[in-house]
Design a protein around this motif. Structure first.
Motif, PDB file in Angstrom:
ATOM      1  N   GLU A  61      15.485  17.377  -5.031  1.00 44.09           N
ATOM      2  CA  GLU A  61      16.477  18.177  -4.488  1.00 44.09           C
ATOM      3  C   GLU A  61      17.486  18.752  -5.518  1.00 44.09           C
ATOM      4  N   ALA A  62      17.972  17.554  -6.071  1.00 48.71           N
ATOM      5  CA  ALA A  62      19.169  17.650  -7.251  1.00 48.71           C
ATOM      6  C   ALA A  62      18.551  18.491  -8.208  1.00 48.71           C
ATOM      7  N   PHE A  63      17.418  18.374  -8.697  1.00 47.68           N
ATOM      8  CA  PHE A  63      16.837  19.240  -9.770  1.00 47.68           C
ATOM      9  C   PHE A  63      16.449  20.695  -9.299  1.00 47.68           C
ATOM     10  N   HIS A  64      16.454  20.811  -8.176  1.00 49.77           N
ATOM     11  CA  HIS A  64      16.106  22.230  -7.625  1.00 49.77           C
ATOM     12  C   HIS A  64      17.476  23.069  -7.825  1.00 49.77           C
ATOM     13  N   ALA A 124      20.433  21.991  -9.339  1.00 50.42           N
ATOM     14  CA  ALA A 124      20.815  22.073 -10.465  1.00 50.42           C
ATOM     15  C   ALA A 124      20.130  23.289 -11.455  1.00 50.42           C
ATOM     16  N   GLY A 125      18.941  23.436 -11.155  1.00 50.65           N
ATOM     17  CA  GLY A 125      18.220  24.462 -11.919  1.00 50.65           C
ATOM     18  C   GLY A 125      18.631  25.953 -11.634  1.00 50.65           C
ATOM     19  N   GLU A 126      19.177  26.011 -10.507  1.00 51.26           N
ATOM     20  CA  GLU A 126      19.361  27.343 -10.075  1.00 51.26           C
ATOM     21  C   GLU A 126      20.643  27.744 -10.840  1.00 51.26           C
ATOM     22  N   GLU A 127      21.526  26.983 -11.377  1.00 49.45           N
ATOM     23  CA  GLU A 127      22.738  27.330 -12.202  1.00 49.45           C
ATOM     24  C   GLU A 127      22.383  28.054 -13.597  1.00 49.45           C
ATOM     25  N   LEU A 128      21.115  27.413 -14.017  1.00 52.56           N
ATOM     26  CA  LEU A 128      20.651  27.888 -15.242  1.00 52.56           C
ATOM     27  C   LEU A 128      20.257  29.515 -15.259  1.00 52.56           C
ATOM     28  N   ASN A 129      20.809  30.353 -16.484  1.00 52.82           N
ATOM     29  CA  ASN A 129      20.408  31.673 -16.488  1.00 52.82           C
ATOM     30  C   ASN A 129      18.959  32.291 -16.822  1.00 52.82           C
ATOM     31  N   ARG A 130      18.243  32.391 -15.965  1.00 51.05           N
ATOM     32  CA  ARG A 130      16.881  32.996 -16.268  1.00 51.05           C
ATOM     33  C   ARG A 130      16.811  33.947 -17.370  1.00 51.05           C
ATOM     34  N   THR A 131      17.705  34.810 -17.186  1.00 49.59           N
ATOM     35  CA  THR A 131      17.492  36.161 -18.090  1.00 49.59           C
ATOM     36  C   THR A 131      17.795  35.603 -19.497  1.00 49.59           C
ATOM     37  N   ILE A 132      18.709  34.775 -19.823  1.00 52.52           N
ATOM     38  CA  ILE A 132      19.087  34.364 -21.234  1.00 52.52           C
ATOM     39  C   ILE A 132      17.829  33.621 -21.832  1.00 52.52           C
ATOM     40  N   GLY A 133      17.213  32.821 -20.655  1.00 50.77           N
ATOM     41  CA  GLY A 133      16.014  31.785 -21.035  1.00 50.77           C
ATOM     42  C   GLY A 133      14.864  32.801 -21.502  1.00 50.77           C
TER      43      GLY A 133
END
Lengths: 96, 207
Positions: free
Chosen positions: B49-52, B54-63
Motif C-alpha cells: 500500500e505504501a509503495f502504491h 508513494a508511487g502516485e507522487e511521481l510525475n508520469r509525464t516527466i518519466g
C-alpha cells in the motif's frame, strides 16, 4: 591478426525501426498501466520492459551480430539474476 | 650498468578483447543495479500500500519524456558506430554530440523533477518525510532517490566518456580500424538506457 572485413555494418534503417518499436512499446506500457488491471499491472509493465530490453540488447548493443559466446555470457548473467531473485522470493514467500 | 632497452610497444589493439572487457564491466553494473532491483521488489512485496501511495507522487509525464529522450539518444549513438564504419567521420562525431546533448536534456529534466520533490519537502532524511510518511513510503522514496540518483550518475559518466570519444574521433585516435572506443561508449550508453527501461515502469508506472 584476425581476419578483418567480416564485421557487420548495421544499416541506419535498422536502428530507426528499432527506435520506433521501442517508442511504441513505451507508450503501450504507459497506456496499459493507466488502466486498472489490479495485480496484473506489475506483470504487464515488466513484460513490456523485458521486450524493450531484449530489443536494446539485440540490436543497439549489437548482440545479434556478435559471436555466440558473447551472447551466451550475457544470457548467463541474466539467468543468474533471475535465479537470485527467485531464490530470494522463495525465502520471503515461505516464511511463516 | 646495463642500458635499458628501448621497448617498441607492439600494437596490441584487438577489437574483440576490448569488447569482452566492456561486457565484463557491464555485467558488474547489471548486477549492481540488479541488487537494487531485488531490494526494491522485496520492499514492495512487504509494503504494497505504501509503495502504491508513494508511487502516485511521481510525475508520469516527466518519466515518459525522459524515456523517449533516452531511447532516441541510444539510437543516435548506435547510428554513430555505423557512420564510422561507413567512413563518415563527421557524421559519427555529430551523432555522438547529439547523444551528448540529449543526455544533458535528460539531466535537466531530472533536475526539475527532483526540484519539485525537494520543494515539497521530500528528500532523503527530510523532516517532513520522517514526520509524515509511513515506513514503507520512506523506503520507496529512499530507493527512488538512490536508484534514479545512481542512474543519473551513470548518465554523467556516460557523457564524460562521450567527450573523450568525440575527442578521439576528432584527432583520429578512433577510426574505422580502431572503433572500440566509440563502440564501448555506445555499449555503456545502451546500458544506461537498459537500466532506465526497468526503472521507469517500476517507479513511474506501477501504482
Amino acid at each position: 591478426m584476425s581476419e578483418e572485413k567480416h564485421q557487420h555494418v548495421v544499416p541506419y534503417r535498422v536502428y530507426v525501426i528499432i527506435l520506433i518499436a521501442l517508442l511504441i512499446l513505451t507508450f503501450s506500457s504507459v497506456g496499459i498501466t493507466s488502466i486498472e488491471l489490479g495485480e496484473y499491472t506489475v506483470a504487464a509493465a515488466l513484460i513490456f520492459a523485458v521486450i524493450k530490453s531484449f530489443l536494446v540488447l539485440t540490436y543497439f548493443m549489437h548482440l545479434k551480430y556478435d559471436k555466440l559466446y558473447i551472447r551466451v555470457m550475457v544470457g548467463f548473467v541474466f539467468a543468474l539474476f533471475l535465479v537470485v531473485i527467485i531464490i530470494t522470493f522463495l525465502d520471503y514467500l515461505f516464511r511463516t | 650498468m646495463e642500458h635499458a632497452h628501448h621497448v617498441e610497444h607492439p600494437d596490441m589493439y584487438d577489437e574483440e578483447s576490448s569488447k569482452i572487457g566492456m561486457w565484463l564491466f557491464i555485467f558488474t553494473e547489471l548486477l549492481l543495479f540488479g541488487g537494487l532491483f531485488i531490494v526494491y521488489s522485496i520492499y514492495r512485496y512487504l509494503n504494497p500500500e505504501a509503495f502504491h501511495l508513494a508511487g502516485e507522487e511521481l510525475n508520469r509525464t516527466i518519466g515518459t519524456i525522459n524515456t523517449v529522450i533516452l531511447l532516441i539518444s541510444s539510437m543516435t549513438i548506435a547510428m554513430s558506430t555505423t557512420a564510422l564504419r561507413k567512413g563518415h567521420k563527421k557524421v559519427a562525431i555529430a551523432l555522438v554530440v547529439v547523444s551528448f546533448v540529449i543526455g544533458f536534456a535528460f539531466l535537466v529534466n531530472k533536475y526539475f523533477e527532483w526540484g519539485v520533490k525537494f520543494s515539497h519537502g521530500i528528500w532523503p532524511g527530510s523532516e517532513q518525510m520522517l514526520a509524515e510518511m509511513s515506513q514503507g513510503e520512506i523506503l520507496f522514496f529512499g530507493l527512488y532517490f538512490v536508484m534514479t540518483g545512481l542512474h543519473a550518475l551513470h548518465i554523467i559518466i556516460g557523457m564524460i566518456i562521450m567527450l573523450f570519444t568525440i575527442r578521439g574521433l576528432a584527432i583520429g585516435k578512433v577510426t574505422i580500424k580502431r572503433p572500440s572506443m566509440l563502440d564501448n561508449c555506445g555499449l555503456y550508453w545502451h546500458l544506461v538506457d537498459l537500466i532506465w527501461i526497468f526503472l521507469f515502469p517500476l517507479f513511474y508506472l506501477i501504482h
